[in-house]
Scaffold this active site. Structure first.
Site, PDB file in Angstrom:
ATOM      1  N   ASP A  93    -111.025  51.231 -42.742  1.00 47.73           N
ATOM      2  CA  ASP A  93    -111.620  50.012 -42.201  1.00 47.73           C
ATOM      3  C   ASP A  93    -113.148  50.002 -42.344  1.00 47.73           C
ATOM      4  OD1 ASP A  93    -110.908  47.605 -41.095  1.00 47.73           O
ATOM      5  OD2 ASP A  93    -110.790  48.308 -39.031  1.00 47.73           O
ATOM      6  N   GLY A 149    -117.402  44.472 -29.835  1.00 50.54           N
ATOM      7  CA  GLY A 149    -117.828  45.672 -30.551  1.00 50.54           C
ATOM      8  C   GLY A 149    -118.519  45.409 -31.870  1.00 50.54           C
ATOM      9  N   ASN A 152    -119.580  49.807 -36.678  1.00 50.34           N
ATOM     10  CA  ASN A 152    -119.860  51.167 -37.153  1.00 50.34           C
ATOM     11  C   ASN A 152    -118.993  52.246 -36.501  1.00 50.34           C
ATOM     12  OD1 ASN A 152    -121.176  50.715 -34.762  1.00 50.34           O
ATOM     13  ND2 ASN A 152    -123.021  51.838 -35.326  1.00 50.34           N
ATOM     14  N   PRO A 176    -113.048  43.172 -31.429  1.00 51.59           N
ATOM     15  CA  PRO A 176    -113.721  44.021 -32.407  1.00 51.59           C
ATOM     16  C   PRO A 176    -114.578  43.169 -33.349  1.00 51.59           C
ATOM     17  CG  PRO A 176    -111.300  44.190 -32.572  1.00 51.59           C
ATOM     18  CD  PRO A 176    -111.611  43.012 -31.703  1.00 51.59           C
ATOM     19  N   PRO A 230    -130.593  40.259 -31.906  1.00 51.17           N
ATOM     20  CA  PRO A 230    -130.396  38.795 -31.852  1.00 51.17           C
ATOM     21  C   PRO A 230    -129.081  38.406 -31.165  1.00 51.17           C
ATOM     22  CG  PRO A 230    -131.138  39.460 -34.038  1.00 51.17           C
ATOM     23  CD  PRO A 230    -130.859  40.716 -33.283  1.00 51.17           C
ATOM     24  N   THR A 231    -127.997  39.117 -31.462  1.00 48.70           N
ATOM     25  CA  THR A 231    -126.724  38.800 -30.798  1.00 48.70           C
ATOM     26  C   THR A 231    -126.823  39.099 -29.305  1.00 48.70           C
ATOM     27  OG1 THR A 231    -125.523  39.303 -32.819  1.00 48.70           O
ATOM     28  CG2 THR A 231    -124.230  39.233 -30.815  1.00 48.70           C
ATOM     29  N   GLU A 249    -125.751  47.174 -25.565  1.00 46.03           N
ATOM     30  CA  GLU A 249    -126.133  48.356 -26.360  1.00 46.03           C
ATOM     31  C   GLU A 249    -126.557  47.832 -27.714  1.00 46.03           C
ATOM     32  OE1 GLU A 249    -126.473  51.220 -25.250  1.00 46.03           O
ATOM     33  OE2 GLU A 249    -125.256  51.266 -23.439  1.00 46.03           O
ATOM     34  N   CYS A 283    -126.759  53.260 -34.518  1.00 47.63           N
ATOM     35  CA  CYS A 283    -127.818  52.556 -33.791  1.00 47.63           C
ATOM     36  C   CYS A 283    -128.938  53.472 -33.313  1.00 47.63           C
ATOM     37  CB  CYS A 283    -127.229  51.836 -32.592  1.00 47.63           C
ATOM     38  SG  CYS A 283    -126.249  52.945 -31.575  1.00 47.63           S
ATOM     39  N   LYS A 454    -136.438  48.724 -23.323  1.00 45.30           N
ATOM     40  CA  LYS A 454    -137.020  47.559 -24.014  1.00 45.30           C
ATOM     41  C   LYS A 454    -135.911  46.724 -24.679  1.00 45.30           C
ATOM     42  CE  LYS A 454    -140.395  50.056 -26.115  1.00 45.30           C
ATOM     43  NZ  LYS A 454    -141.648  50.281 -26.837  1.00 45.30           N
ATOM     44  N   GLY A 457    -131.651  47.393 -25.106  1.00 45.16           N
ATOM     45  CA  GLY A 457    -130.476  47.189 -24.271  1.00 45.16           C
ATOM     46  C   GLY A 457    -130.711  47.105 -22.786  1.00 45.16           C
ATOM     47  N   GLU A 461    -124.005  53.274 -20.980  1.00 45.75           N
ATOM     48  CA  GLU A 461    -122.625  53.689 -21.174  1.00 45.75           C
ATOM     49  C   GLU A 461    -122.563  55.190 -20.911  1.00 45.75           C
ATOM     50  OE1 GLU A 461    -121.689  51.796 -25.137  1.00 45.75           O
ATOM     51  OE2 GLU A 461    -120.580  50.457 -23.784  1.00 45.75           O
TER      52      GLU A 461
END
Ligand code: NDP
Length: 487
Positions: A93, A149, A152, A176, A230-231, A249, A283, A454, A457, A461
């Protein structure tokens, strides 16, 4: 393991299909071959998933915490038993080498379910003595959590969100990334087999609009997103309309600072792990590698020598350590940054373009790339690339490198290499980042909270800290005497 699932979504304890939603497909990034075709969720399917989660929540929130913990721990065992099959599916995947997925994906998910499974029954609250009367607190779940999600670490992200949420008694609808829809469905199967009541963990597929629909849904109490800045901004804006709790995150451009006195081979190993693992699609990567002037040329020489040994090939071959990027979109984006690096005057030490892998002409491979003499103002030093591109920057003094490391809108992670223990703690103390390492990089045991400062996030978690983000506290005052009133 067949990649094509029996249906696209998993709702109320069963596979479910929806022919009204948009078509989406998963491709094996090493060959471009379509390995599964699915449908995204229509509005009706999103509503059905949230309704199923509400039903599941009623049962699950009333289940004793010790029993909730047992279910999560059984799911952890099943993940471990099926680790190889799940890792092959994740490699197909995402394109990440099987060498990695065998140890970092379902395996980390299992660790997370085990950890929060163990924690569930220990989540006791406070008794507060008020001299005669008293108060107590109850830790209660939030309700239905919408979790979204990135591509990655698909099953790892699903577990990192589901484990603390479910341990606290919440129910979840997980979406996902549309690029990697498959392993979350396997997780849903495993939860069911482990004894999770129907409706407690649901999966809906779809693009960004499906995520947005979940975020704005009135019956969703909390949103947890792993994705880009942005998301994350859009999700926080939408969630604000209904004042939902959010965990975000997001991305980073993290500094890895290597002082002259560092152990050279360990520092090179860490820089490699911090930039080339998962072809750089991590990330928390330390993509700005600050190397003190005295060590710089030796560091670059060893880095080039060792990077030349990276083996690219079919990611299903366990000896391969460089796989392709996840999609053509990501490949083109990374290629654009390689061009920007050259145009802006960075010195190319190795890599710098597409990697031709024999037998895989359509694979989205990018050569592990090192740019030296990178300046802070360059695009490649400022923007998150999310590919195998390391920027090496020189520095002279501790004070200077701290200021430059902090001069970014991101604050996800940071690392320091030095043999001077006082300096290590002093520098880490001055860095604006949520997740830090001394003399290593990118290790994320479940016991340790993970998250950003900053724009990287909100919330954390893993670790005990995650519990705060999936529960709310009810305070109860208990009067033991009479009630006084003015009249
Ligand atoms: P995106 O932000 O593009 O997408 C993340 C998820 O959000 C996807 O499932 C996406 O759906 C969905 N989405 C997109 N738009 C919306 C919306 N308006 N409302 C709700 N959901 C939406 O990130 P990528 O998938 O491209 O992942 C890469 C990014 O994730 C990088 O920036 C990286 O730094 C970050 N990341 C952060 C991590 C962390 O823990 N801090 C870990 C891993 C990645 P779809 O994909 O279907 O469009």
């Amino acid at each position: 393991m067949r990649a094509q699932p029996s249906a696209s979504h998993f709702i109320g304890g069963a596979y479910f299909d929806d022919n009204d939603g948009p078509h989406l497909e998963s491709r094996y990034p090493a060959t471009g071959e379509v390995i599964a075709a699915l449908n995204g969720a229509s509005d009706a399917t999103v509503n059905a998933a949230v309704a199923a989660a509400r039903t599941g929540f009623k049962v699950w929130s009333a289940t004793p915490a010790a029993e909730r913990g047992r279910v999560l721990r059984r799911a952890a065992d099943l993940l471990r038993e099926r680790n190889r099959d799940l890792s092959v599916l994740e490699t197909l995947d995402t394109g990440k080498p099987l060498q990695e997925t065998l140890v970092a994906d379902a395996a980390s998910g299992a660790d997370c379910l085990e950890y929060f499974g163990g924690l569930a029954a220990t989540l006791t609250s406070e008794h507060i003595d008020l001299g005669g009367s008293f108060a107590y607190t109850k830790r209660e779940p939030l309700g239905v959590v919408a979790a979204i999600g990135a591509w990655n670490y698909p099953i790892q992200i699903a577990c990192w969100k589901a484990a603390p949420a479910l341990a606290c008694g919440n129910a979840m609808v997980f979406k996902p990334s549309e690029l990697t829809p498959l392993s979350a469905l396997k997780l849903a199967e495993i939860f069911k087999e482990a004894g999770l009541p129907d409706g407690v963990f649901n999966v809906v597929q779809g693009f960004g609009e499906t995520g947005a629909r979940l975020v704005s849904h009135p019956d969703v109490a909390k949103v947890s997103l792993t994705g880009s800045v942005p998301t994350g901004t859009r999700v926080a804006e939408t969630a604000a309309h209904t004042l939902k709790h959010v965990t975000l995150e997001l991305g980073g451009k993290s500094p890895l600072i290597i002082f002259d006195d560092a152990d050279l081979e360990n520092a090179v190993s860490a820089a490699i792990n911090a930039n080339f693992y998962s072809s750089g699609q991590v990330c928390s990567n330390g993509t700005r590698v600050f190397v003190q002037s005295g060590l710089k040329e030796r560091f670059l020489q060893r880095l080039a020598e060792r990077t030349a040994k990276a083996r690219a090939g079919d990611p299903l071959d366990e000896t391969v350590d460089t796989g392709p990027l996840v999609s053509t979109g990501q490949f083109d984006k990374v290629m654009g940054y390689l061009e920007a690096g050259r145009n802006e005057g960075a010195r190319l030490v190795c890599g710098g373009g597409r990697l031709d892998v024999p037998g895989l002409p359509d694979g989205l491979f990018v050569a592990p790339t090192v740019f030296a003499d990178v300046a802070d103002h360059m695009t490649i030093a400022r923007e998150e690339i999310f590919g195998p591109v390391m920027c090496v920057l020189d520095f002279d003094s501790e004070e200077e490198v701290i200021a430059r490391a902090n001069a970014t809108e991101f604050g996800l992670a940071a690392g320091v290499f030095t043999r001077d223990i006082s300096r290590a703690h002093r520098v880490i103390g001055a860095l604006h980042a949520g997740t830090c390492w001394i003399n290593t990089y990118n290790l994320t045991p479940i016991e340790m909270p993970f998250g950003g400062y900053k724009k990287s996030g909100i919330g954390r978690e893993n670790g005990h800290a995650a519990i705060e983000h999936y529960s709310q506290i009810k305070s109860v005052y208990v009067e033991m005497g009479d009630v006084e009133s003015a009249y």
